[in-house]
Design a protein around this motif. Structure first.
Motif, PDB file in Angstrom:
ATOM      1  N   PHE A  14       0.219  14.828  -5.177  1.00  0.00           N
ATOM      2  CA  PHE A  14       0.793  13.511  -5.406  1.00  0.00           C
ATOM      3  C   PHE A  14       0.026  12.814  -6.513  1.00  0.00           C
ATOM      4  O   PHE A  14      -1.198  12.727  -6.476  1.00  0.00           O
ATOM      5  CB  PHE A  14       0.744  12.657  -4.130  1.00  0.00           C
ATOM      6  N   GLU A  15       0.750  12.317  -7.515  1.00  0.00           N
ATOM      7  CA  GLU A  15       0.145  11.590  -8.623  1.00  0.00           C
ATOM      8  C   GLU A  15       0.588  10.132  -8.560  1.00  0.00           C
ATOM      9  O   GLU A  15       1.769   9.831  -8.743  1.00  0.00           O
ATOM     10  CB  GLU A  15       0.577  12.192  -9.961  1.00  0.00           C
ATOM     11  N   PRO A  16      -0.334   9.192  -8.280  1.00  0.00           N
ATOM     12  CA  PRO A  16       0.033   7.767  -8.304  1.00  0.00           C
ATOM     13  C   PRO A  16       0.508   7.362  -9.700  1.00  0.00           C
ATOM     14  O   PRO A  16       0.073   7.930 -10.708  1.00  0.00           O
ATOM     15  CB  PRO A  16      -1.282   7.063  -7.946  1.00  0.00           C
ATOM     16  N   LYS A  17       1.381   6.395  -9.745  1.00  0.00           N
ATOM     17  CA  LYS A  17       1.842   5.909 -11.033  1.00  0.00           C
ATOM     18  C   LYS A  17       0.745   5.068 -11.679  1.00  0.00           C
ATOM     19  O   LYS A  17       0.197   4.155 -11.059  1.00  0.00           O
ATOM     20  CB  LYS A  17       3.113   5.069 -10.866  1.00  0.00           C
ATOM     21  N   GLU A  18       0.431   5.385 -12.919  1.00  0.00           N
ATOM     22  CA  GLU A  18      -0.587   4.625 -13.641  1.00  0.00           C
ATOM     23  C   GLU A  18      -0.119   3.190 -13.845  1.00  0.00           C
ATOM     24  O   GLU A  18       1.033   2.929 -14.171  1.00  0.00           O
ATOM     25  CB  GLU A  18      -0.871   5.277 -14.998  1.00  0.00           C
ATOM     26  N   GLY A  19      -1.039   2.257 -13.622  1.00  0.00           N
ATOM     27  CA  GLY A  19      -0.735   0.854 -13.823  1.00  0.00           C
ATOM     28  C   GLY A  19       0.044   0.210 -12.695  1.00  0.00           C
ATOM     29  O   GLY A  19       0.431  -0.965 -12.802  1.00  0.00           O
ATOM     30  N   SER A  20       0.261   0.944 -11.610  1.00  0.00           N
ATOM     31  CA  SER A  20       1.021   0.394 -10.486  1.00  0.00           C
ATOM     32  C   SER A  20       0.232  -0.699  -9.783  1.00  0.00           C
ATOM     33  O   SER A  20      -0.995  -0.659  -9.708  1.00  0.00           O
ATOM     34  CB  SER A  20       1.356   1.503  -9.488  1.00  0.00           C
ATOM     35  N   ALA A  21       0.928  -1.675  -9.230  1.00  0.00           N
ATOM     36  CA  ALA A  21       0.295  -2.747  -8.475  1.00  0.00           C
ATOM     37  C   ALA A  21       0.006  -2.333  -7.043  1.00  0.00           C
ATOM     38  O   ALA A  21      -0.673  -3.062  -6.311  1.00  0.00           O
ATOM     39  CB  ALA A  21       1.181  -3.988  -8.480  1.00  0.00           C
ATOM     40  N   TYR A  22       0.506  -1.169  -6.645  1.00  0.00           N
ATOM     41  CA  TYR A  22       0.260  -0.679  -5.285  1.00  0.00           C
ATOM     42  C   TYR A  22      -1.189  -0.217  -5.140  1.00  0.00           C
ATOM     43  O   TYR A  22      -1.839   0.235  -6.100  1.00  0.00           O
ATOM     44  CB  TYR A  22       1.188   0.470  -4.948  1.00  0.00           C
ATOM     45  N   VAL A  23      -1.693  -0.295  -3.909  1.00  0.00           N
ATOM     46  CA  VAL A  23      -2.999   0.244  -3.566  1.00  0.00           C
ATOM     47  C   VAL A  23      -2.777   1.579  -2.866  1.00  0.00           C
ATOM     48  O   VAL A  23      -2.022   1.658  -1.885  1.00  0.00           O
ATOM     49  CB  VAL A  23      -3.789  -0.720  -2.650  1.00  0.00           C
ATOM     50  N   TYR A  24      -3.418   2.629  -3.359  1.00  0.00           N
ATOM     51  CA  TYR A  24      -3.188   3.977  -2.841  1.00  0.00           C
ATOM     52  C   TYR A  24      -4.332   4.384  -1.913  1.00  0.00           C
ATOM     53  O   TYR A  24      -5.503   4.246  -2.239  1.00  0.00           O
ATOM     54  CB  TYR A  24      -3.059   4.977  -4.002  1.00  0.00           C
ATOM     55  N   GLU A  25      -3.941   4.931  -0.740  1.00  0.00           N
ATOM     56  CA  GLU A  25      -4.919   5.379   0.247  1.00  0.00           C
ATOM     57  C   GLU A  25      -4.530   6.778   0.737  1.00  0.00           C
ATOM     58  O   GLU A  25      -3.346   7.065   0.891  1.00  0.00           O
ATOM     59  CB  GLU A  25      -4.979   4.424   1.442  1.00  0.00           C
ATOM     60  N   THR A  26      -5.561   7.603   0.991  1.00  0.00           N
ATOM     61  CA  THR A  26      -5.315   8.940   1.529  1.00  0.00           C
ATOM     62  C   THR A  26      -5.695   8.974   2.999  1.00  0.00           C
ATOM     63  O   THR A  26      -6.783   8.559   3.367  1.00  0.00           O
ATOM     64  CB  THR A  26      -6.109  10.017   0.757  1.00  0.00           C
ATOM     65  N   LEU A  27      -4.764   9.474   3.833  1.00  0.00           N
ATOM     66  CA  LEU A  27      -5.022   9.599   5.267  1.00  0.00           C
ATOM     67  C   LEU A  27      -5.583  10.980   5.546  1.00  0.00           C
ATOM     68  O   LEU A  27      -5.035  11.989   5.097  1.00  0.00           O
ATOM     69  CB  LEU A  27      -3.723   9.407   6.040  1.00  0.00           C
ATOM     70  N   SER A  28      -6.676  11.034   6.292  1.00  0.00           N
ATOM     71  CA  SER A  28      -7.274  12.336   6.588  1.00  0.00           C
ATOM     72  C   SER A  28      -7.449  12.513   8.081  1.00  0.00           C
ATOM     73  O   SER A  28      -7.209  11.589   8.865  1.00  0.00           O
ATOM     74  CB  SER A  28      -8.617  12.458   5.881  1.00  0.00           C
TER      75      SER A  28
ATOM     76  N   ARG B   3       0.833  -1.197   0.000  1.00  0.00           N
ATOM     77  CA  ARG B   3       0.000   0.000   0.000  1.00  0.00           C
ATOM     78  C   ARG B   3       0.870   1.250   0.000  1.00  0.00           C
ATOM     79  O   ARG B   3       1.995   1.243   0.493  1.00  0.00           O
ATOM     80  CB  ARG B   3      -0.919   0.017   1.227  1.00  0.00           C
ATOM     81  N   VAL B   4       0.328   2.332  -0.552  1.00  0.00           N
ATOM     82  CA  VAL B   4       0.967   3.643  -0.500  1.00  0.00           C
ATOM     83  C   VAL B   4       0.000   4.580   0.205  1.00  0.00           C
ATOM     84  O   VAL B   4      -1.107   4.817  -0.284  1.00  0.00           O
ATOM     85  CB  VAL B   4       1.305   4.179  -1.906  1.00  0.00           C
ATOM     86  N   LEU B   5       0.408   5.079   1.368  1.00  0.00           N
ATOM     87  CA  LEU B   5      -0.436   5.949   2.175  1.00  0.00           C
ATOM     88  C   LEU B   5       0.025   7.391   2.013  1.00  0.00           C
ATOM     89  O   LEU B   5       1.195   7.703   2.221  1.00  0.00           O
ATOM     90  CB  LEU B   5      -0.370   5.541   3.647  1.00  0.00           C
ATOM     91  N   ILE B   6      -0.908   8.264   1.652  1.00  0.00           N
ATOM     92  CA  ILE B   6      -0.595   9.673   1.408  1.00  0.00           C
ATOM     93  C   ILE B   6      -1.413  10.528   2.359  1.00  0.00           C
ATOM     94  O   ILE B   6      -2.635  10.356   2.465  1.00  0.00           O
ATOM     95  CB  ILE B   6      -0.922  10.084  -0.049  1.00  0.00           C
ATOM     96  N   THR B   7      -0.771  11.440   3.093  1.00  0.00           N
ATOM     97  CA  THR B   7      -1.524  12.296   3.999  1.00  0.00           C
ATOM     98  C   THR B   7      -2.309  13.344   3.219  1.00  0.00           C
ATOM     99  O   THR B   7      -1.962  13.694   2.090  1.00  0.00           O
ATOM    100  CB  THR B   7      -0.597  12.985   5.012  1.00  0.00           C
ATOM    101  N   ALA B   8      -3.370  13.854   3.861  1.00  0.00           N
ATOM    102  CA  ALA B   8      -4.332  14.720   3.181  1.00  0.00           C
ATOM    103  C   ALA B   8      -3.685  15.955   2.572  1.00  0.00           C
ATOM    104  O   ALA B   8      -4.108  16.436   1.509  1.00  0.00           O
ATOM    105  CB  ALA B   8      -5.435  15.133   4.156  1.00  0.00           C
ATOM    106  N   GLY B   9      -2.639  16.476   3.224  1.00  0.00           N
ATOM    107  CA  GLY B   9      -1.991  17.674   2.711  1.00  0.00           C
ATOM    108  C   GLY B   9      -1.303  17.486   1.374  1.00  0.00           C
ATOM    109  O   GLY B   9      -0.969  18.465   0.705  1.00  0.00           O
ATOM    110  N   LEU B  10      -1.097  16.233   0.975  1.00  0.00           N
ATOM    111  CA  LEU B  10      -0.472  15.934  -0.320  1.00  0.00           C
ATOM    112  C   LEU B  10      -1.478  15.432  -1.347  1.00  0.00           C
ATOM    113  O   LEU B  10      -1.096  15.062  -2.450  1.00  0.00           O
ATOM    114  CB  LEU B  10       0.636  14.888  -0.151  1.00  0.00           C
TER     115      LEU B  10
END
Length: 339
Positions: A325-339, A314-321
């Motif tokens: 922040f642009e996730p890589k297209e086609g990535s196998a990672y799961v992206y989540e935003t922390l708020s 997983r890739v966790l991104i805080t709300a301020g980003l």
């Protein structure tokens, strides 16, 4: 035993066109045991790079633990008694102690004896015995550094290593240098401690790729930065193998061993390079739950955001980003935003 090295150097995707300020001045140097890159626009770009280089070299002579003539080496040699140091060094030590306290000791400049025991300081890698580690652990603890004005006293046997904060501090000093020369557009990477000044000459944000810790030739996403610092820490940057086991360089001050983290990479974004540098190490040591808890619950003199890459993909991104922040297209990672 195999030795591995990986530069902490996020991919910098720079504009290939000459903008309102013309072509950039670029330079690359080796200092503080890493490669540093400069891309600076404006009429004073050459002078700004030269002055920045001189400043970095000055700080290396002052802060390097491996240079026998440095101020840090002199303080370490004086352990057990009070020693006078420069105002700059004492101020940086005070900040390091405050950051250690604020991270619950996850960042600690007194892990120096442990880093040496594992061979990371001298690049002579080995696995110390449990007995050796247990003997060194009592020497760890920034609370045992006594600072009164410019007087610094380390407990007998203690040693400090500013490697986890020096490049961040240097990037703050480079920012001041660029400002002094009127530079409005630049991007600097001090061994991966990135400082983006202003915007690109075309007015767009600087695009800085966060490396994929599973494949350092790839990336997990792109940060869009303006007047900000970004620093990444991960176990993939420097490590060695022995008897089929991998040992990375980020030492957990509480155990004396490489941090057993459920994170593979931590990137911190802030308006302070010094804070970014220290926090990137601390958050990796703390792991996902501790890192998120620190971000949610601590009042900082300067706020910070982060990108966490977890062992379970997983890739966790805080709300301020969220909009930077642009996730890589086609990535196998799961992206989540922390708020």
């Amino acid at each position: 035993m195999k030795h591995f090295f990986a530069l902490l150097l996020p991919l910098l995707l720079l504009s290939g066109c000459a903008g309102r300020e013309g072509d950039p001045q670029t330079a690359q140097i080796f200092a503080m045991d890493t490669i540093m890159d400069f891309t600076v626009y404006g009429p004073s770009a050459t002078d700004a790079i030269d002055s920045s280089t001189q400043e970095i070299q000055r700080l290396e002579r002052l802060l390097s633990r491996t240079l026998e003539t440095s101020e840090v080496s002199r303080l370490n040699e004086s352990a057990g008694k009070a020693s006078e140091t420069t105002k700059e060094v004492s101020s940086l030590l005070e900040k390091a102690v405050r950051l250690s306290a604020a991270t619950g000791g996850a960042f600690d400049i007194t892990v120096a004896p442990l880093a040496s025991a594992w061979g990371f300081t001298e690049a002579e890698y080995r696995v110390p015995s449990e007995e050796e580690i247990s003997q060194l652990l009592p020497l760890v603890g920034s609370g045992r550094i006594h600072i009164t004005g410019q007087q610094v006293e380390l407990a007998d046997g203690m040693a400090i290593d500013l490697g986890g904060i020096a490049k961040g501090y240097a990037s703050d000093q480079v920012e001041r240098t660029l400002q002094g020369y009127g530079v409005e557009s630049a991007i600097i990477s001090l061994g991966g401690n990135v400082y983006a000044r202003g915007t690109k000459p075309d007015g767009g944000p600087w695009r800085v790729a966060v490396r994929d810790p599973g494949d350092p030739a790839d990336y997990v996403g792109m940060l869009l930065l303006e007047d900000a610092y970004a620093v990444t820490s991960g176990g993939y940057q420097r490590y060695f193998e022995q008897d089929g086991q991998t040992y990375h360089h980020i030492i957990d001050p509480s155990t004396g061993c490489p941090a057993d983290s459920d994170l593979t990479s931590v990137t911190v974004v802030s308006s302070s390079g010094t804070v970014c540098d220290a926090l990137s190490t601390a958050l990796f040591v703390l792991g996902e739950q501790g890192a998120v808890g620190l971000w949610e619950g601590t009042e900082w003199e300067r706020g910070f955001d982060m990108v966490l890459v977890t062992e379970d993909g997983r890739v966790l991104i805080t709300a301020g980003l969220a909009d930077r922040f642009e996730p890589k297209e086609g990535s196998a990672y799961v992206y989540e935003t922390l708020s």
